[in-house]
Each structure stands twice: as C-alpha cells, then as structure tokens.
Scaffold this motif. Structure first.
Motif, PDB file in Angstrom:
ATOM      1  N   VAL A 110      30.788  -4.853  35.538  1.00 57.95           N
ATOM      2  CA  VAL A 110      30.614  -5.557  34.272  1.00 57.95           C
ATOM      3  C   VAL A 110      31.268  -6.929  34.370  1.00 57.95           C
ATOM      4  CG1 VAL A 110      31.039  -5.517  31.786  1.00 57.95           C
ATOM      5  CG2 VAL A 110      30.640  -3.364  33.021  1.00 57.95           C
ATOM      6  N   LEU A 111      30.559  -7.944  33.885  1.00 54.10           N
ATOM      7  CA  LEU A 111      31.079  -9.306  33.869  1.00 54.10           C
ATOM      8  C   LEU A 111      31.083  -9.816  32.429  1.00 54.10           C
ATOM      9  CD1 LEU A 111      31.905 -12.020  35.252  1.00 54.10           C
ATOM     10  CD2 LEU A 111      29.458 -12.548  35.416  1.00 54.10           C
ATOM     11  N   PHE A 112      32.230 -10.343  31.998  1.00 53.88           N
ATOM     12  CA  PHE A 112      32.346 -10.977  30.691  1.00 53.88           C
ATOM     13  C   PHE A 112      32.396 -12.493  30.892  1.00 53.88           C
ATOM     14  CE2 PHE A 112      34.316  -6.792  29.900  1.00 53.88           C
ATOM     15  CZ  PHE A 112      33.560  -6.378  28.809  1.00 53.88           C
ATOM     16  N   LEU A 113      31.606 -13.212  30.097  1.00 50.12           N
ATOM     17  CA  LEU A 113      31.540 -14.663  30.230  1.00 50.12           C
ATOM     18  C   LEU A 113      31.859 -15.365  28.918  1.00 50.12           C
ATOM     19  CD1 LEU A 113      28.244 -15.287  32.279  1.00 50.12           C
ATOM     20  CD2 LEU A 113      30.603 -15.353  33.103  1.00 50.12           C
ATOM     21  N   CYS A 114      32.600 -16.463  29.003  1.00 50.28           N
ATOM     22  CA  CYS A 114      32.744 -17.381  27.882  1.00 50.28           C
ATOM     23  C   CYS A 114      32.908 -18.787  28.469  1.00 50.28           C
ATOM     24  CB  CYS A 114      33.910 -16.986  26.970  1.00 50.28           C
ATOM     25  SG  CYS A 114      35.539 -17.034  27.723  1.00 50.28           S
ATOM     26  N   THR A 115      33.318 -19.732  27.670  1.00 54.58           N
ATOM     27  CA  THR A 115      33.393 -21.109  28.155  1.00 54.58           C
ATOM     28  C   THR A 115      34.676 -21.355  28.956  1.00 54.58           C
ATOM     29  OG1 THR A 115      32.118 -21.880  26.245  1.00 54.58           O
ATOM     30  CG2 THR A 115      33.297 -23.542  27.506  1.00 54.58           C
ATOM     31  N   LEU A 127      40.817  -5.144  28.549  1.00 56.19           N
ATOM     32  CA  LEU A 127      40.589  -3.967  27.720  1.00 56.19           C
ATOM     33  C   LEU A 127      39.690  -2.951  28.414  1.00 56.19           C
ATOM     34  CD1 LEU A 127      40.182  -5.718  24.263  1.00 56.19           C
ATOM     35  CD2 LEU A 127      41.886  -3.959  24.800  1.00 56.19           C
ATOM     36  N   LEU A 128      38.594  -3.425  29.020  1.00 53.03           N
ATOM     37  CA  LEU A 128      37.686  -2.490  29.683  1.00 53.03           C
ATOM     38  C   LEU A 128      38.360  -1.834  30.889  1.00 53.03           C
ATOM     39  CD1 LEU A 128      34.975  -1.126  29.953  1.00 53.03           C
ATOM     40  CD2 LEU A 128      34.123  -3.120  31.202  1.00 53.03           C
ATOM     41  N   ARG A 129      39.101  -2.611  31.656  1.00 55.63           N
ATOM     42  CA  ARG A 129      39.812  -2.037  32.807  1.00 55.63           C
ATOM     43  C   ARG A 129      40.841  -0.996  32.333  1.00 55.63           C
ATOM     44  NH1 ARG A 129      41.051  -6.422  35.133  1.00 55.63           N
ATOM     45  NH2 ARG A 129      39.429  -6.366  36.726  1.00 55.63           N
ATOM     46  N   HIS A 130      41.516  -1.311  31.248  1.00 55.14           N
ATOM     47  CA  HIS A 130      42.528  -0.399  30.702  1.00 55.14           C
ATOM     48  C   HIS A 130      41.878   0.878  30.170  1.00 55.14           C
ATOM     49  CE1 HIS A 130      46.262   0.806  28.774  1.00 55.14           C
ATOM     50  NE2 HIS A 130      45.622   0.935  27.613  1.00 55.14           N
ATOM     51  N   GLY A 134      40.568   1.674  35.383  1.00 51.74           N
ATOM     52  CA  GLY A 134      40.175   0.995  36.615  1.00 51.74           C
ATOM     53  C   GLY A 134      38.956   1.573  37.296  1.00 51.74           C
ATOM     54  N   ARG A 135      38.278   2.556  36.656  1.00 47.65           N
ATOM     55  CA  ARG A 135      37.121   3.190  37.294  1.00 47.65           C
ATOM     56  C   ARG A 135      35.852   2.364  37.165  1.00 47.65           C
ATOM     57  NH1 ARG A 135      39.679   7.384  34.676  1.00 47.65           N
ATOM     58  NH2 ARG A 135      38.141   7.417  32.989  1.00 47.65           N
ATOM     59  N   VAL A 136      35.903   1.303  36.378  1.00 48.51           N
ATOM     60  CA  VAL A 136      34.770   0.392  36.240  1.00 48.51           C
ATOM     61  C   VAL A 136      35.154  -0.950  36.843  1.00 48.51           C
ATOM     62  CG1 VAL A 136      33.403  -0.939  34.586  1.00 48.51           C
ATOM     63  CG2 VAL A 136      33.742   1.502  34.229  1.00 48.51           C
ATOM     64  N   LEU A 232      36.800  -6.797  20.010  1.00 51.11           N
ATOM     65  CA  LEU A 232      36.467  -6.536  21.405  1.00 51.11           C
ATOM     66  C   LEU A 232      36.723  -5.071  21.757  1.00 51.11           C
ATOM     67  CD1 LEU A 232      37.914  -9.690  23.218  1.00 51.11           C
ATOM     68  CD2 LEU A 232      35.510  -8.972  23.211  1.00 51.11           C
ATOM     69  N   ASP A 233      37.841  -4.545  21.308  1.00 53.59           N
ATOM     70  CA  ASP A 233      38.182  -3.161  21.612  1.00 53.59           C
ATOM     71  C   ASP A 233      37.158  -2.200  21.014  1.00 53.59           C
ATOM     72  OD1 ASP A 233      39.875  -1.353  22.925  1.00 53.59           O
ATOM     73  OD2 ASP A 233      40.968  -0.910  21.088  1.00 53.59           O
ATOM     74  N   THR A 234      36.707  -2.478  19.801  1.00 52.43           N
ATOM     75  CA  THR A 234      35.689  -1.640  19.160  1.00 52.43           C
ATOM     76  C   THR A 234      34.377  -1.697  19.929  1.00 52.43           C
ATOM     77  OG1 THR A 234      36.658  -1.942  16.958  1.00 52.43           O
ATOM     78  CG2 THR A 234      34.344  -1.301  17.058  1.00 52.43           C
ATOM     79  N   ARG A 235      33.961  -2.888  20.311  1.00 45.98           N
ATOM     80  CA  ARG A 235      32.695  -3.036  21.038  1.00 45.98           C
ATOM     81  C   ARG A 235      32.784  -2.366  22.407  1.00 45.98           C
ATOM     82  NH1 ARG A 235      29.018  -7.870  19.522  1.00 45.98           N
ATOM     83  NH2 ARG A 235      29.842  -8.675  17.564  1.00 45.98           N
ATOM     84  N   ILE A 236      33.918  -2.482  23.046  1.00 48.77           N
ATOM     85  CA  ILE A 236      34.086  -1.857  24.361  1.00 48.77           C
ATOM     86  C   ILE A 236      34.047  -0.341  24.240  1.00 48.77           C
ATOM     87  CG2 ILE A 236      35.833  -1.440  26.159  1.00 48.77           C
ATOM     88  CD1 ILE A 236      36.442  -4.489  25.970  1.00 48.77           C
ATOM     89  N   HIS A 237      34.557   0.186  23.154  1.00 48.23           N
ATOM     90  CA  HIS A 237      34.469   1.632  22.916  1.00 48.23           C
ATOM     91  C   HIS A 237      33.019   2.099  22.978  1.00 48.23           C
ATOM     92  CE1 HIS A 237      34.905   5.554  20.992  1.00 48.23           C
ATOM     93  NE2 HIS A 237      33.967   5.179  20.137  1.00 48.23           N
ATOM     94  N   PHE A 238      32.121   1.343  22.354  1.00 44.81           N
ATOM     95  CA  PHE A 238      30.713   1.728  22.363  1.00 44.81           C
ATOM     96  C   PHE A 238      30.046   1.397  23.700  1.00 44.81           C
ATOM     97  CE2 PHE A 238      31.577   1.464  17.789  1.00 44.81           C
ATOM     98  CZ  PHE A 238      31.092   2.707  17.399  1.00 44.81           C
ATOM     99  N   LEU A 239      30.524   0.361  24.377  1.00 46.46           N
ATOM    100  CA  LEU A 239      29.983   0.047  25.706  1.00 46.46           C
ATOM    101  C   LEU A 239      30.188   1.204  26.664  1.00 46.46           C
ATOM    102  CD1 LEU A 239      28.825  -2.011  27.790  1.00 46.46           C
ATOM    103  CD2 LEU A 239      31.189  -2.749  28.167  1.00 46.46           C
ATOM    104  N   LEU A 240      31.316   1.898  26.540  1.00 49.27           N
ATOM    105  CA  LEU A 240      31.610   3.015  27.429  1.00 49.27           C
ATOM    106  C   LEU A 240      30.523   4.082  27.386  1.00 49.27           C
ATOM    107  CD1 LEU A 240      35.456   3.500  26.895  1.00 49.27           C
ATOM    108  CD2 LEU A 240      34.279   2.305  28.738  1.00 49.27           C
TER     109      LEU A 240
END
Length: 258
Positions: A110-115, A127-130, A134-136, A232-240
C-alpha cells in the motif's frame, strides 16, 4: 397495517437503485459529482438530487477540494453505514446482530500519497503498519516533499497512538516510482487531480485537508492534526477489510515489483 411498519432509514435510502449505485461507488473512495455522474450513467441534476438525500440521511458528507475550491468531494461514512446496517438487521431479527470480527490482513503493498509527505501520508503509513503489525508492506511519498515531518504529526502519533515517527524521512514520489503497489491511496486533492497514473491495481482517494492549513502556530493546528489522524485511523480500519487474498496482486503483478 403495512403502512404502520417503520422501515429503517438506511433501507429506505439504499433500496433505490441509483442511491445504492452511488453508495457503492463511494465505498471505494471519495469522488466528485461529475465522476459519480459518469460512473452511474445518469444526468448530473438527478445524481445531485440523490446525493442531497444521502447527505440528509447522514450517510455521506461533502468537503470542498483543497486544490480547486470550486469542486467538492463526496465521502461515504462507513462507520455510520455499518451502524445503520447492524441496526436494520437487529430490527428484522435479534439473531442477526453482527458478531465482532477483526480481519487478518494478508500480504499486500500500500502506498499513501500527498504533496509534502510531512503529515497526512506518513501518519497513514504509520497507522497502517501499526494496525497490521508490519504484515502489510506500506510506504508513503509526496509529489513535493518537505524537508521534514511536521512536528504535530510526530506528536499526535506518539501521544495518541504510541507510534514513533521521530526521524522518519520524507520521500519524493520519484523514489517509489519503480515499485508496484496493490493499493495507492491519495490523501491530497492536488496530487489526486494532477498526478493521475500511479500504476496500482487499486487507486482510491481520501479527501483530507492539510492539517497544518493556514494556522499561525503549531499549537493552533494541533487539534486539526488530531482530527485528521482520527479520520485516517477510521478509514484504515475499513481498508483492512479489503486486504484479503481475493484482492491481492496477481503473479504477474508480483513479478514486476522491484
């Protein structure tokens, strides 16, 4: 007699084919009205009408583009939808109450992008790694990276999520250009609207404002950093829930990763 039965609001909203189509499109990421119009193949005035109904029901929200203020992104509130679906199921039969389950993440990139890669994207990366232990495989980058992470990004992650971003370097987009990702998620409207091709199996957009904004001091912007981190934490919860074997990269996809 049937007229006396109160149908859950979510069922009334989702039962309409066009509204269900809009909810389905927004479940994948934030979109503008013209993109939704193209996706569902209906005229803009009709799409806008049903978007207003969904907003009035609290299922979707709208946020002005931070890049082009004349435009807006619509966002599906998955937490609200999940609660409403659960309530509707229990209204039908108590035995349909959903059991709590935490999906086991599979191997993905997974790659997150911003400016600037100084706040939103490194916070999302951390957050996603945590959350996955580290499995992703996760990375972040910026189209115009700043020299270092914003101090409030480091502080919020440390104080509220026990995640250490101190010393985390910012990364230019060119540094990850040769890698292949299963998911690329843009967090900045400018990056999403200007930089379109990221070579990903799945491209999604989370329209989040720059938490630093126009605040004069770090103290003034800190509450916005907390709010963005929480979203971000809420969205990552659903990304999982999307990181399942069925959605993983193909053999060919894996072979071409550096």
């Amino acid at each position: 007699m049937v007229d006396r039965i109160e149908v859950p609001q979510l069922m009334r909203m989702a039962a309409h084919p066009l509204r269900w189509a809009l909810l389905t499109e927004l479940a994948a990421g934030d979109l503008r009205v013209r993109e939704l119009t193209t996706a569902v193949g209906e005229p803009q005035n009709l799409v806008s009408y049903h978007l207003r109904l969904l907003r009035s029901a609290g299922l979707i929200t709208m946020r002005r583009s931070s890049f082009d203020g004349r435009d807006s992104y619509y966002h599906l509130d998955l937490t609200r939808c999940g609660t409403a679906f659960a309530e509707a199921a229990v209204a039908l039969h108590p035995g349909l109450a959903p059991a709590a389950a935490t999906p086991a993440p599979a191997s993905a990139a997974v790659l997150f992008l911003c400016t600037g890669n100084s706040a939103r994207s490194p916070m999302a990366e951390g957050l996603l790694r945590h959350r996955t232990g580290g499995r992703v495989e996760v990375a972040s980058a910026g189209s115009h990276p700043k020299p270092a992470l914003h101090r409030n990004a480091v502080r919020v992650m440390r104080e509220h999520y026990d995640i250490d971003l101190d010393g985390h370097p910012t990364t230019p987009l060119s540094a990850v250009a040769g890698r292949r990702f299963d998911y690329v998620i843009t967090l900045c409207d400018k990056v999403r609207e200007v930089q379109r091709d990221h070579g990903a199996a799945t491209l999604a957009h989370w329209s989040l404002p720059d938490p630093a904004g126009a605040a004069a001091t770090d103290q003034a912007s800190y509450p916005e950093f907390r709010r963005v981190a929480a979203e971000l934490d809420t969205r990552i919860h659903f990304l999982l829930n999307q990181l399942t074997p069925a959605s993983m990269r193909s053999t060919d996809h894996a072979e071409h990763r550096n």
